[in-house]
Enzyme design. Structure first.
Site, PDB file in Angstrom:
ATOM      1  N   SER A   1       5.052   9.441  13.204  1.00 21.78           N
ATOM      2  CA  SER A   1       6.500   9.372  13.040  1.00 21.78           C
ATOM      3  C   SER A   1       7.215   9.949  14.258  1.00 21.78           C
ATOM      4  O   SER A   1       6.704  10.845  14.936  1.00 21.78           O
ATOM      5  CB  SER A   1       6.910  10.133  11.780  1.00 21.78           C
ATOM      6  OG  SER A   1       8.253   9.885  11.468  1.00 21.78           O
TER       7      SER A   1
ATOM      8  N   ASN B   1      -3.569   5.919   6.146  1.00 18.55           N
ATOM      9  CA  ASN B   1      -4.287   6.722   7.132  1.00 18.55           C
ATOM     10  C   ASN B   1      -5.010   5.830   8.136  1.00 18.55           C
ATOM     11  O   ASN B   1      -4.827   4.609   8.167  1.00 18.55           O
ATOM     12  CB  ASN B   1      -5.261   7.686   6.437  1.00 18.55           C
ATOM     13  CG  ASN B   1      -6.332   6.959   5.633  1.00 18.55           C
ATOM     14  OD1 ASN B   1      -6.592   5.771   5.822  1.00 18.55           O
ATOM     15  ND2 ASN B   1      -6.976   7.682   4.738  1.00 18.55           N
TER      16      ASN B   1
ATOM     17  N   GLU C   1       0.858 -36.169  29.016  1.00 12.98           N
ATOM     18  CA  GLU C   1      -0.159 -35.217  28.559  1.00 12.98           C
ATOM     19  C   GLU C   1      -1.493 -35.916  28.260  1.00 12.98           C
ATOM     20  O   GLU C   1      -2.448 -35.257  27.850  1.00 12.98           O
ATOM     21  CB  GLU C   1       0.335 -34.489  27.303  1.00 12.98           C
ATOM     22  CG  GLU C   1       1.517 -33.567  27.583  1.00 12.98           C
ATOM     23  CD  GLU C   1       1.955 -32.775  26.350  1.00 12.98           C
ATOM     24  OE1 GLU C   1       1.432 -33.050  25.244  1.00 12.98           O
ATOM     25  OE2 GLU C   1       2.800 -31.880  26.503  1.00 12.98           O
TER      26      GLU C   1
ATOM     27  N   GLN D   1     -10.998  -0.046   1.042  1.00 17.89           N
ATOM     28  CA  GLN D   1     -11.444  -0.897  -0.060  1.00 17.89           C
ATOM     29  C   GLN D   1     -10.264  -1.545  -0.773  1.00 17.89           C
ATOM     30  O   GLN D   1     -10.359  -2.692  -1.253  1.00 17.89           O
ATOM     31  CB  GLN D   1     -12.315  -0.115  -1.049  1.00 17.89           C
ATOM     32  CG  GLN D   1     -11.643   1.037  -1.771  1.00 17.89           C
ATOM     33  CD  GLN D   1     -11.745   2.345  -0.994  1.00 17.89           C
ATOM     34  OE1 GLN D   1     -11.948   2.346   0.213  1.00 17.89           O
ATOM     35  NE2 GLN D   1     -11.604   3.461  -1.689  1.00 17.89           N
TER      36      GLN D   1
ATOM     37  N   HIS E   1      -0.288 -40.225  20.305  1.00 15.47           N
ATOM     38  CA  HIS E   1       1.033 -39.650  20.114  1.00 15.47           C
ATOM     39  C   HIS E   1       2.106 -40.619  20.611  1.00 15.47           C
ATOM     40  O   HIS E   1       3.120 -40.874  19.931  1.00 15.47           O
ATOM     41  CB  HIS E   1       1.158 -38.330  20.891  1.00 15.47           C
ATOM     42  CG  HIS E   1       0.582 -37.141  20.190  1.00 15.47           C
ATOM     43  ND1 HIS E   1      -0.765 -36.980  19.980  1.00 15.47           N
ATOM     44  CD2 HIS E   1       1.178 -36.038  19.655  1.00 15.47           C
ATOM     45  CE1 HIS E   1      -0.976 -35.830  19.353  1.00 15.47           C
ATOM     46  NE2 HIS E   1       0.192 -35.235  19.141  1.00 15.47           N
TER      47      HIS E   1
ATOM     48  N   ASP F   1      15.796   7.722   5.370  1.00 14.78           N
ATOM     49  CA  ASP F   1      14.470   7.720   4.758  1.00 14.78           C
ATOM     50  C   ASP F   1      14.525   7.425   3.272  1.00 14.78           C
ATOM     51  O   ASP F   1      13.592   6.831   2.717  1.00 14.78           O
ATOM     52  CB  ASP F   1      13.788   9.078   4.971  1.00 14.78           C
ATOM     53  CG  ASP F   1      12.958   9.122   6.238  1.00 14.78           C
ATOM     54  OD1 ASP F   1      12.828   8.080   6.905  1.00 14.78           O
ATOM     55  OD2 ASP F   1      12.448  10.205   6.570  1.00 14.78           O
TER      56      ASP F   1
ATOM     57  N   TYR G   1       0.864  -1.186   0.000  1.00 16.72           N
ATOM     58  CA  TYR G   1       0.000   0.000   0.000  1.00 16.72           C
ATOM     59  C   TYR G   1       0.896   1.229   0.000  1.00 16.72           C
ATOM     60  O   TYR G   1       1.760   1.383   0.872  1.00 16.72           O
ATOM     61  CB  TYR G   1      -0.913   0.018   1.221  1.00 16.72           C
ATOM     62  CG  TYR G   1      -1.981   1.094   1.140  1.00 16.72           C
ATOM     63  CD1 TYR G   1      -3.267   0.779   0.746  1.00 16.72           C
ATOM     64  CD2 TYR G   1      -1.680   2.427   1.422  1.00 16.72           C
ATOM     65  CE1 TYR G   1      -4.245   1.762   0.631  1.00 16.72           C
ATOM     66  CE2 TYR G   1      -2.644   3.408   1.308  1.00 16.72           C
ATOM     67  CZ  TYR G   1      -3.922   3.080   0.910  1.00 16.72           C
ATOM     68  OH  TYR G   1      -4.870   4.068   0.790  1.00 16.72           O
TER      69      TYR G   1
ATOM     70  N   HIS H   1       6.007  15.928   9.276  1.00 18.52           N
ATOM     71  CA  HIS H   1       5.111  14.882   8.769  1.00 18.52           C
ATOM     72  C   HIS H   1       3.660  15.184   9.125  1.00 18.52           C
ATOM     73  O   HIS H   1       2.785  15.170   8.268  1.00 18.52           O
ATOM     74  CB  HIS H   1       5.500  13.521   9.337  1.00 18.52           C
ATOM     75  CG  HIS H   1       6.567  12.826   8.553  1.00 18.52           C
ATOM     76  ND1 HIS H   1       6.380  12.393   7.271  1.00 18.52           N
ATOM     77  CD2 HIS H   1       7.836  12.487   8.885  1.00 18.52           C
ATOM     78  CE1 HIS H   1       7.483  11.809   6.835  1.00 18.52           C
ATOM     79  NE2 HIS H   1       8.380  11.857   7.796  1.00 18.52           N
TER      80      HIS H   1
ATOM     81  N   GLN I   1      10.987  15.255  11.304  1.00 15.90           N
ATOM     82  CA  GLN I   1       9.854  14.406  11.667  1.00 15.90           C
ATOM     83  C   GLN I   1       8.621  15.234  11.988  1.00 15.90           C
ATOM     84  O   GLN I   1       7.501  14.841  11.666  1.00 15.90           O
ATOM     85  CB  GLN I   1      10.220  13.529  12.866  1.00 15.90           C
ATOM     86  CG  GLN I   1      11.312  12.529  12.561  1.00 15.90           C
ATOM     87  CD  GLN I   1      11.019  11.719  11.304  1.00 15.90           C
ATOM     88  OE1 GLN I   1      10.079  10.942  11.255  1.00 15.90           O
ATOM     89  NE2 GLN I   1      11.838  11.902  10.278  1.00 15.90           N
TER      90      GLN I   1
ATOM     91  N   GLU J   1      11.320   5.346  17.007  1.00 18.00           N
ATOM     92  CA  GLU J   1      11.388   4.886  15.616  1.00 18.00           C
ATOM     93  C   GLU J   1      12.761   5.207  15.026  1.00 18.00           C
ATOM     94  O   GLU J   1      13.460   4.342  14.508  1.00 18.00           O
ATOM     95  CB  GLU J   1      10.274   5.573  14.814  1.00 18.00           C
ATOM     96  CG  GLU J   1      10.272   5.212  13.339  1.00 18.00           C
ATOM     97  CD  GLU J   1       9.267   6.032  12.554  1.00 18.00           C
ATOM     98  OE1 GLU J   1       8.936   5.630  11.425  1.00 18.00           O
ATOM     99  OE2 GLU J   1       8.805   7.087  13.053  1.00 18.00           O
ATOM    100  N   HIS J   2      13.143   6.484  15.082  1.00 19.31           N
ATOM    101  CA  HIS J   2      14.456   6.935  14.606  1.00 19.31           C
ATOM    102  C   HIS J   2      15.258   7.453  15.797  1.00 19.31           C
ATOM    103  O   HIS J   2      14.768   8.303  16.538  1.00 19.31           O
ATOM    104  CB  HIS J   2      14.325   8.073  13.588  1.00 19.31           C
ATOM    105  CG  HIS J   2      13.419   7.780  12.435  1.00 19.31           C
ATOM    106  ND1 HIS J   2      12.094   8.186  12.404  1.00 19.31           N
ATOM    107  CD2 HIS J   2      13.641   7.120  11.272  1.00 19.31           C
ATOM    108  CE1 HIS J   2      11.549   7.796  11.261  1.00 19.31           C
ATOM    109  NE2 HIS J   2      12.460   7.143  10.556  1.00 19.31           N
TER     110      HIS J   2
END
Length: 439
Positions: free
Chosen positions: A246, A223, A424, A200, A429, A370, A139, A271, A268, A336-337
């Site tokens: 971010s 999003n 068990e 969708q 088994h 990046d 995506y 963003h 950052q 993250e960074h």
């Protein structure tokens, strides 16, 4: 218009530090209930009606009417034409970035993505077979911004892993196609691409429609609707992660020019308003210098309003007792960074346990990671670096255990297995193992 960025000023010696620190870090990943319900409805509709539902939602949400989903598929010729039409500098930059990303992930595959096996003392064969996924969906966000770098970072490791088909979906509101995104798809080796987005598109990839093939895993950011849809379809398909806002954390000893650090915090913050930028430093005077640089540089930024809101709402400049304490606080954040903006970055790196990506030294800006350094920029956020990793070749592979027990091995392992199986209460088994024992 002048915007003011006022990140919180915290000190680790303050009696209120823990409460102030926790309040600054707090971010809820909970999705709005209305979004969750809308996404569930869209997923069910696409699963039931396939192409027709995807066409209806694409016309409604992206103002992109079409009578068939084939009309929304981008051909390989169109992707190549977009690449060929780019200015020479953009073509060169895409190719250079792609080569570095591919080189890094090829090395990653050699290090952790190969099959292996061995025979034990009884002659039994034990090992692991690594195979690529058959088909993945990536995506790529569209609309407000276009991210050709996301195409490279998602498609190239899949390609290196040996994935047979890479299906890209990208929203193109009102039919506006970004040439760099299309060109990146061509450079990265995307198999098929559709100009659809939102929940969708996730549903089409997860369930398959008359035109969009069903994939095994979906990766890439989006999003709130896309994030919710990925959560809903997990289990039907694999997903990479649910990404939050971010983040950047700069661990500074005061040796880097303050303007550099201020701009890295901006990188950052620009963003979105929920992005988080934090500075940890034991030098109070240096923190003052970074704040002065923020004040001076902010008016020059095209996205100054977003940066100001991000820094004021979620940013922090934290004065620590020492670099050692700064490292420990960084581990608690698990950013993250993480930039180690120090004259001795390798001194501090062993103390850092949790981060999506670690950028060592003053010249290693997060922005290079990046786009073109090589390692993947799809990274865990919101503290999840404590237990998860960057997107990589391993996300597009699966592992099967290989077991071939010799006759001698069965004599040794059979009694062990039978004893545990009887314990068990699983007699079949136990007897399956005992039948292979030499009488």
């Amino acid at each position: 218009m002048n915007f003011v960025a006022a990140p919180a000023r915290l000190s680790s010696v303050s009696s209120t530090f823990e409460a102030d620190f926790a309040a600054r870090l707090h971010w809820s990943a909970d999705t709005d209930a209305a979004i969750e319900q809308r996404v569930a409805d869209i997923l069910a509709d696409v699963r039931a009606r396939g192409d027709a539902a995807v066409l209806e939602y694409t016309a409604r949400f992206d103002a992109l009417p079409a009578t068939t989903l084939q009309a929304l598929e981008l051909t390989q010729a169109e992707l190549k034409a977009a690449f060929d039409a780019l200015p020479a500098d953009q073509r060169g930059a895409l190719q250079a970035a792609a080569a570095r990303v591919r080189g890094y992930h090829e090395a990653q595959k050699k290090a952790c993505g190969e099959s292996w096996s061995y025979r034990d003392a009884d002659g039994s064969l034990l090992g692991q077979k690594v195979t690529p996924l058959d088909r993945v969906g990536i995506y790529v966000p569209g609309g407000k911004a276009a991210y050709p770098s996301s195409v490279l970072m998602n498609a190239i490791p899949a390609h290196v892993a040996g994935v047979g088909e890479i299906i890209m979906v990208v929203p193109t509101p009102r039919g506006e196609k970004n040439p760099l995104v299309l060109a990146a798809a061509y450079v990265a080796g995307v198999t098929r691409a559709f100009t659809i987005g939102g929940a969708q598109a996730v549903a089409a990839l997860a369930y398959g429609t008359q035109t969009v093939p069903k994939v095994d895993k979906i990766t890439g950011p989006g999003n709130a609707y896309v994030a919710s849809a990925k959560k809903h379809v997990f289990g039907t398909v694999g997903i990479d992660m649910i990404a939050g806002p971010s983040e950047i954390l700069v661990l500074a000893d005061g040796s880097t020019p303050p303007d550099w650090v201020a701009m890295d915090l901006f990188s950052q913050a620009e963003h979105d308003e929920l992005a988080q930028s934090i500075l940890l430093c034991p030098d109070a005077a240096y923190i003052d210098a970074v704040q002065a640089a923020i004040d001076r540089l902010l008016p020059t930024m095209p996205r100054a309003e977003i940066i100001a809101k991000s820094l004021t709402g979620r940013g922090a400049l934290i004065h620590t007792r020492s670099m050692e304490e700064a490292c420990e606080i960084s581990n608690r954040i698990a950013p993250e960074h993480l930039e180690v903006s120090s004259s001795e970055p390798h001194r501090w790196e062993p103390l850092l346990r949790h981060a999506g990506a670690i950028f060592l030294g003053a010249y290693t800006s997060e922005s290079l990671g990046d786009y073109c350094a090589g390692p993947n920029h799809v990274l865990p956020t919101s503290g999840t670096a404590r237990f998860s990793s960057p997107l990589g070749v391993y996300d597009f592979q699966k592992r099967s255990s290989i077991i071939e027990v010799s006759q001698a091995g069965a004599q040794k392992l059979g009694p062990i297995a039978a004893t545990l199986a009887y314990g068990e209460g699983l007699q079949a088994h136990a007897q399956a193992a005992e039948l292979r024992l030499t009488r």
